[in-house]
Design a protein around this motif. Sequence first.
Motif, PDB file in Angstrom:
ATOM      1  N   LEU A  69      29.310 -51.951  10.990  1.00  0.00           N
ATOM      2  CA  LEU A  69      30.547 -51.495  10.374  1.00  0.00           C
ATOM      3  C   LEU A  69      31.207 -52.574   9.529  1.00  0.00           C
ATOM      4  CD1 LEU A  69      31.851 -49.372  13.355  1.00  0.00           C
ATOM      5  CD2 LEU A  69      30.643 -48.601  11.316  1.00  0.00           C
ATOM      6  N   SER A  70      31.134 -53.827   9.960  1.00  0.00           N
ATOM      7  CA  SER A  70      31.756 -54.866   9.138  1.00  0.00           C
ATOM      8  C   SER A  70      30.964 -55.040   7.844  1.00  0.00           C
ATOM      9  CB  SER A  70      31.847 -56.182   9.907  1.00  0.00           C
ATOM     10  OG  SER A  70      30.587 -56.531  10.413  1.00  0.00           O
ATOM     11  N   GLY A  71      29.642 -54.944   7.931  1.00  0.00           N
ATOM     12  CA  GLY A  71      28.822 -54.982   6.724  1.00  0.00           C
ATOM     13  C   GLY A  71      29.124 -53.808   5.823  1.00  0.00           C
ATOM     14  N   PHE A  72      29.344 -52.650   6.438  1.00  0.00           N
ATOM     15  CA  PHE A  72      29.643 -51.428   5.703  1.00  0.00           C
ATOM     16  C   PHE A  72      30.941 -51.601   4.908  1.00  0.00           C
ATOM     17  CE2 PHE A  72      29.262 -47.235   4.495  1.00  0.00           C
ATOM     18  CZ  PHE A  72      30.154 -46.337   5.056  1.00  0.00           C
ATOM     19  N   VAL A  73      31.958 -52.149   5.559  1.00  0.00           N
ATOM     20  CA  VAL A  73      33.236 -52.386   4.876  1.00  0.00           C
ATOM     21  C   VAL A  73      33.026 -53.303   3.680  1.00  0.00           C
ATOM     22  CG1 VAL A  73      35.477 -53.538   5.075  1.00  0.00           C
ATOM     23  CG2 VAL A  73      34.696 -52.013   6.891  1.00  0.00           C
ATOM     24  N   GLU A  74      32.273 -54.364   3.896  1.00  0.00           N
ATOM     25  CA  GLU A  74      32.028 -55.346   2.846  1.00  0.00           C
ATOM     26  C   GLU A  74      31.338 -54.705   1.644  1.00  0.00           C
ATOM     27  OE1 GLU A  74      29.400 -59.344   2.789  1.00  0.00           O
ATOM     28  OE2 GLU A  74      30.482 -58.938   4.658  1.00  0.00           O
ATOM     29  N   THR A  75      30.312 -53.898   1.938  1.00  0.00           N
ATOM     30  CA  THR A  75      29.550 -53.276   0.863  1.00  0.00           C
ATOM     31  C   THR A  75      30.386 -52.250   0.111  1.00  0.00           C
ATOM     32  OG1 THR A  75      27.549 -53.597   2.167  1.00  0.00           O
ATOM     33  CG2 THR A  75      27.404 -52.066   0.324  1.00  0.00           C
ATOM     34  N   ARG A  76      31.142 -51.442   0.851  1.00  0.00           N
ATOM     35  CA  ARG A  76      31.993 -50.450   0.195  1.00  0.00           C
ATOM     36  C   ARG A  76      33.064 -51.131  -0.659  1.00  0.00           C
ATOM     37  NH1 ARG A  76      29.577 -45.513   0.162  1.00  0.00           N
ATOM     38  NH2 ARG A  76      31.001 -45.548  -1.603  1.00  0.00           N
ATOM     39  N   GLN A  77      33.527 -52.291  -0.203  1.00  0.00           N
ATOM     40  CA  GLN A  77      34.525 -53.022  -0.995  1.00  0.00           C
ATOM     41  C   GLN A  77      33.923 -53.489  -2.311  1.00  0.00           C
ATOM     42  OE1 GLN A  77      36.692 -56.065   1.083  1.00  0.00           O
ATOM     43  NE2 GLN A  77      38.183 -56.144  -0.589  1.00  0.00           N
ATOM     44  N   GLN A  78      32.677 -53.990  -2.232  1.00  0.00           N
ATOM     45  CA  GLN A  78      31.997 -54.404  -3.458  1.00  0.00           C
ATOM     46  C   GLN A  78      31.860 -53.244  -4.429  1.00  0.00           C
ATOM     47  OE1 GLN A  78      28.598 -56.736  -1.540  1.00  0.00           O
ATOM     48  NE2 GLN A  78      28.436 -57.318  -3.696  1.00  0.00           N
TER      49      GLN A  78
ATOM     50  N   ILE B  46      16.798 -52.908   5.131  1.00  0.00           N
ATOM     51  CA  ILE B  46      17.971 -53.724   4.809  1.00  0.00           C
ATOM     52  C   ILE B  46      17.541 -55.082   4.253  1.00  0.00           C
ATOM     53  CG2 ILE B  46      19.877 -55.000   5.862  1.00  0.00           C
ATOM     54  CD1 ILE B  46      20.459 -52.564   7.561  1.00  0.00           C
ATOM     55  N   LYS B  47      16.506 -55.658   4.856  1.00  0.00           N
ATOM     56  CA  LYS B  47      15.998 -56.939   4.335  1.00  0.00           C
ATOM     57  C   LYS B  47      15.590 -56.812   2.870  1.00  0.00           C
ATOM     58  CE  LYS B  47      14.052 -58.598   8.703  1.00  0.00           C
ATOM     59  NZ  LYS B  47      12.778 -58.757   9.425  1.00  0.00           N
ATOM     60  N   CYS B  48      14.886 -55.723   2.567  1.00  0.00           N
ATOM     61  CA  CYS B  48      14.436 -55.515   1.184  1.00  0.00           C
ATOM     62  C   CYS B  48      15.620 -55.363   0.243  1.00  0.00           C
ATOM     63  CB  CYS B  48      13.555 -54.276   1.102  1.00  0.00           C
ATOM     64  SG  CYS B  48      12.004 -54.465   1.952  1.00  0.00           S
ATOM     65  N   TYR B  49      16.614 -54.608   0.683  1.00  0.00           N
ATOM     66  CA  TYR B  49      17.796 -54.423  -0.167  1.00  0.00           C
ATOM     67  C   TYR B  49      18.500 -55.754  -0.411  1.00  0.00           C
ATOM     68  CZ  TYR B  49      17.528 -49.351   0.460  1.00  0.00           C
ATOM     69  OH  TYR B  49      17.138 -48.039   0.465  1.00  0.00           O
ATOM     70  N   ARG B  50      18.575 -56.570   0.625  1.00  0.00           N
ATOM     71  CA  ARG B  50      19.256 -57.851   0.456  1.00  0.00           C
ATOM     72  C   ARG B  50      18.486 -58.735  -0.510  1.00  0.00           C
ATOM     73  NH1 ARG B  50      23.687 -57.945   3.229  1.00  0.00           N
ATOM     74  NH2 ARG B  50      23.871 -57.091   5.324  1.00  0.00           N
ATOM     75  N   ASN B  51      17.152 -58.666  -0.447  1.00  0.00           N
ATOM     76  CA  ASN B  51      16.353 -59.418  -1.422  1.00  0.00           C
ATOM     77  C   ASN B  51      16.604 -58.907  -2.832  1.00  0.00           C
ATOM     78  OD1 ASN B  51      15.091 -61.255   0.251  1.00  0.00           O
ATOM     79  ND2 ASN B  51      13.431 -59.845   0.778  1.00  0.00           N
ATOM     80  N   ALA B  52      16.716 -57.593  -2.948  1.00  0.00           N
ATOM     81  CA  ALA B  52      16.980 -57.007  -4.273  1.00  0.00           C
ATOM     82  C   ALA B  52      18.334 -57.471  -4.796  1.00  0.00           C
ATOM     83  CB  ALA B  52      16.925 -55.489  -4.189  1.00  0.00           C
TER      84      ALA B  52
ATOM     85  N   ASP C 153      19.759 -59.159  -8.213  1.00  0.00           N
ATOM     86  CA  ASP C 153      20.714 -58.427  -9.055  1.00  0.00           C
ATOM     87  C   ASP C 153      21.936 -58.074  -8.206  1.00  0.00           C
ATOM     88  OD1 ASP C 153      22.041 -56.991 -10.936  1.00  0.00           O
ATOM     89  OD2 ASP C 153      20.574 -55.369 -11.077  1.00  0.00           O
ATOM     90  N   PRO C 154      22.883 -58.997  -8.042  1.00  0.00           N
ATOM     91  CA  PRO C 154      23.946 -58.845  -7.035  1.00  0.00           C
ATOM     92  C   PRO C 154      24.873 -57.667  -7.260  1.00  0.00           C
ATOM     93  CG  PRO C 154      23.887 -61.080  -7.920  1.00  0.00           C
ATOM     94  CD  PRO C 154      22.996 -60.255  -8.780  1.00  0.00           C
ATOM     95  N   ASP C 155      24.990 -57.186  -8.486  1.00  0.00           N
ATOM     96  CA  ASP C 155      25.971 -56.133  -8.736  1.00  0.00           C
ATOM     97  C   ASP C 155      25.321 -54.780  -9.023  1.00  0.00           C
ATOM     98  OD1 ASP C 155      28.358 -58.284 -10.472  1.00  0.00           O
ATOM     99  OD2 ASP C 155      27.936 -57.936  -8.349  1.00  0.00           O
ATOM    100  N   ASN C 156      24.124 -54.586  -8.526  1.00  0.00           N
ATOM    101  CA  ASN C 156      23.439 -53.330  -8.787  1.00  0.00           C
ATOM    102  C   ASN C 156      24.046 -52.218  -7.935  1.00  0.00           C
ATOM    103  OD1 ASN C 156      21.372 -51.178  -8.377  1.00  0.00           O
ATOM    104  ND2 ASN C 156      20.249 -52.456  -9.834  1.00  0.00           N
ATOM    105  N   ILE C 157      24.634 -51.232  -8.604  1.00  0.00           N
ATOM    106  CA  ILE C 157      25.367 -50.170  -7.910  1.00  0.00           C
ATOM    107  C   ILE C 157      24.451 -49.364  -6.998  1.00  0.00           C
ATOM    108  CG2 ILE C 157      26.686 -48.048  -8.242  1.00  0.00           C
ATOM    109  CD1 ILE C 157      28.274 -50.381  -9.081  1.00  0.00           C
ATOM    110  N   GLU C 158      23.278 -49.021  -7.526  1.00  0.00           N
ATOM    111  CA  GLU C 158      22.372 -48.164  -6.759  1.00  0.00           C
ATOM    112  C   GLU C 158      21.943 -48.837  -5.461  1.00  0.00           C
ATOM    113  OE1 GLU C 158      21.763 -45.139  -7.439  1.00  0.00           O
ATOM    114  OE2 GLU C 158      22.716 -45.108  -9.399  1.00  0.00           O
ATOM    115  N   ILE C 159      21.638 -50.121  -5.556  1.00  0.00           N
ATOM    116  CA  ILE C 159      21.169 -50.834  -4.364  1.00  0.00           C
ATOM    117  C   ILE C 159      22.297 -50.981  -3.357  1.00  0.00           C
ATOM    118  CG2 ILE C 159      20.090 -52.932  -3.506  1.00  0.00           C
ATOM    119  CD1 ILE C 159      18.879 -53.334  -6.262  1.00  0.00           C
ATOM    120  N   LEU C 160      23.482 -51.299  -3.847  1.00  0.00           N
ATOM    121  CA  LEU C 160      24.623 -51.423  -2.941  1.00  0.00           C
ATOM    122  C   LEU C 160      24.899 -50.104  -2.228  1.00  0.00           C
ATOM    123  CD1 LEU C 160      26.993 -53.583  -5.160  1.00  0.00           C
ATOM    124  CD2 LEU C 160      26.121 -54.229  -2.907  1.00  0.00           C
ATOM    125  N   ARG C 161      24.753 -49.024  -2.971  1.00  0.00           N
ATOM    126  CA  ARG C 161      25.006 -47.726  -2.349  1.00  0.00           C
ATOM    127  C   ARG C 161      23.975 -47.428  -1.268  1.00  0.00           C
ATOM    128  NH1 ARG C 161      27.090 -43.186  -6.005  1.00  0.00           N
ATOM    129  NH2 ARG C 161      25.290 -43.714  -7.255  1.00  0.00           N
TER     130      ARG C 161
END
Lengths: 110, 901
Positions: free
Chosen positions: B127-136, B97-103, B107-115
């Motif tokens: 779960l709250s993080g999950f909601v946030e990410t799915r919303q993005q 998760i740390k690595c993904y957040r750095n990524a 590149d804040p709108d990278n679909i693959e990383i968000l997924r």
Amino acid sequence: MEGADEGIERVVDSKDLQQQSKAFDKLTDRVEDRQLDSSRVQEAMASIAASAEADWQAMRMREKELAAVKINAADVDIIANELELDKKVAERTLREHKGDAVAAIRHLLR
Amino acid sequence: MGASLPSKEANLFKLIVKSYETKQYKKGLKAADAILKKFPDHGETLSMKGLTLNCMDRKSEAYELVRQGLKNDLKSHVCWHVYGLLYRSDREYREAIKCYRNALRIDPDNIEILRDLSLLQAQMRDLSGFVETRQQLLTLKPNHRMNWIGFSVAHHLNSNASKAVEILEAYEGTLEEDHPPENERCEHGEMLLYKISLLEECGFLERALEELHKKESKIVDKLVYKEQEVSLLVKLGHLEEGEALYQALLSMNPDNYRYYEGLQKCVGLYLEDGQYSPDQIDRLDSLYKTLVQQYKWSSAVKRIPLDFLQGDKFREAADNYIRPLLTKGVPSLFSDLSSLYNHPGKADILEQLILELERSIRMSGQYPGRMDKEPPSTLMWTLFLLAQHYDRRGQYEVALSKIDEAIEHTPTVIDLYSVKSRILKHAGDLVAAAAFADEARCMDLADRYVNSECVKRMLQADQVALAEKTAVLFTKDGDQHNNLHDMQCMWYELASGESYFRQGDLGRALKKFLAVEKHYADITEDQFDFHSYCLRKMTLCTYVEMLKFQDQLHSHAYFHKAAAGAIRGYIKLHDSPPKSTAEEDDNMSKLLPSQKKKMRQKQRKAEARAKKEAEEKNEESSASGVSKSGKRHIKPVDPDPNGEKLLQVEDPLSEATKYLKLLQKNSPDSLETHLLSFELYTRKQKILLALQAVKQLLRLDAEHPDSHRCLIKFFHKVGSMNASVTDSEKLIWSVLEAERPTISQLHEKSLFEANNSFLEKHKDSLMHRAAFAEILHILDSNRKSEAVKFIEESTNNIVPRNGALGPIREWNLKDCIAVHKLLGTVLADQDAALRWKVRCAEYFPYSTYFEGCHSSASPNSAFNQLRKNSENESPNHSVGGQNVGSITSNGKLEAFKDLTI
């Protein structure tokens, strides 16, 4: 990139096992997402309301309140050590009980 | 990005990514090498090559390359993303998760990383993080169906089902009127059912029912449709409609007990506790008489009345139920009836009933009051049923005589030997139980069920090597019993772990228990791939159900057993550490020089042998890896096959704590959890945590002997502690002073008085008396003889009951064994222990533990008789010492060796 932890192709002896392997492999196959009609999508997006704002404000108030509580740092250490808890958990519980170490511990022993 | 590539190499890079996504790893590797020839320091290519190697089981190379790639290009989101994927494959989710957040920072709108991030958040239940990410994701790509579904599910999991409904409705608004196309009917139908279950969960029952009816034509799963509909109707109070629908469901499946339960609720005849009034019983009886006419072939409709009927009506219904099943020869009849033995009075009625059937069939070959002749097998099945009946009631002698008669009647029925084995196990003769289970196994060598039952009995009798040899008959060739581990065969690992523990082999015991724990860790990880798969397939109800199941996974009984076993093992390891090397060296130095030399030679020889064996084992593993196609299938060699390294653990108590925390979280209503907690934390000197354990024990069962023991031991220990000196100790004392008044057992009483008060309430119970005596000894060791005498004066009373065919006494075997151990260890009175043993040998004549006159430990036992018979049938066997203690793995097959056709 939705990769999978598939190693070198597994050697299987029977047809049944081959079918099983194939089915498991399919689980992590790359598949294109289904697309939706874009004109209808725009209408739908507008209907999603942002009600998160109020929740966030309430949480911020709570955190502010807790941060104002005076606590003894030694108590945090004792609670964390004796109850084998993370220090953050010990500190938060102490704050929630207005710095009263005995009350905090009794709460944690429930 | 870092240095960009020329177009030729850029296309090759895309090929690497595509090859990775489509699992064509060799192709991807080739493309990566082509790029690196010209651009050897290209960070992203190095990273992708590493990731590809990771999928080819070359993990150390993978990490090296990925780290090198990231180092060369710290500002590349691709490198960070790849590093995260690598951690994820090793289940290091927090690091990933740390690595993904750095990524995402790059590149804040990278679909693959968000997924990928959302998958990890679902796995970790953030779960709250999950909601946030799915919303993005939904905001970025609202045209993708999966993003709508993902966002909705995220809200549901985050306890916002009404929001989830809104999102699904918005999603439906994007669809055409003629949706779904034929190839998506199942997916869409599943989504609709999910939405309706969300409405039900929100309490919008009317709306849910309306929606269900409106969408009927689009819902493919008709069974779930009906079940959902009837659930809503009942909750809305539309009982007549519900009744009609339950009847329809019963016509589809008349053996589903839940439908009968639902029908009873609709007509106002269902109580959770089953305590019906006579009037209600009459109405229920009428209902089921009607139903039995409609569903003649259903067993359930005939069996359910036995639960609520009483007295003569029960007897009549049971008689009608049992007779055809005895005639037909249904072996599972007793299992079917066994829950009735928990109802007061029904066991006696069943006993009289079956005895009457037996008597009648013996005399006339007919059932009472019937003219039809019964086949000869009916008597055998009746005896079979009676044997199980008396076994259940603890009358093992009678049970054994019945099963022996049945075996004499028809010696080729496998179930008879299995039941005899079980009776002997309950009676305490585990060795004989294993022998008869082996007899059963040998009668059908192709049935894995009897093989497994035999293996289990052998493990219970501590015959581990023989059990392993027997189990191997059904494992894959060349895999030996490692195959059982690969296939997550937990019952085997638990039974063998417990056997090793009883035999004092802590290394192997811990090895087995930790193997089970690893299976649960694997099962937890197994859900990962389904976070995206189920959204694609839209099997959302089942997906959410799986997530809830996973949240409760460690509550399963097998995990509890394994964790408890591991904790006990570590505690024992802590209490009796194995001899250290220093001690052995010390012993060595006392020897004479010539003896030293011999000892060293012996040691060297032993080491050489062990090394040779290990090499041979590796060769075997290698050999088995080469299959038909000639490819080598390399399996990792177990570095610690006998658990010896587990014994070298630095701090056994902290290892035990890891498993204890899982038990505390997942099995808080088990007494055993908190008993182990008390034992562990007293050893760790964690007074407050030991107090917590005591409080939990009192919450669950304050009158349990073990709760009493822990309570008094705790306050006795605390009372003998020195005065508080440190801040820590002062605080602990403050808490203890605040807590003690809340414990009612100690109100204004000394510990002696509390112990006496406990005894007053339970003076007739053996285990409570034993707890009292033990505590008396702990509080005042000078009163040991008084404590011992008190135990020995206990009386084994006969239980009063109606159908008296031999007496049943109060004490059970397990309790008597526990008392014997108490006398021999805590109270340390060997003479008393011996007297207790002799006394209990009378009560439990089949027990090998007490060396009862009928046990395998005695020459007159059934088991030894069996061996004698085998010898008589095989003249070639040498008589005497050679066979003493030996058990052939093929049972009576030995006797048929000389058979010619």
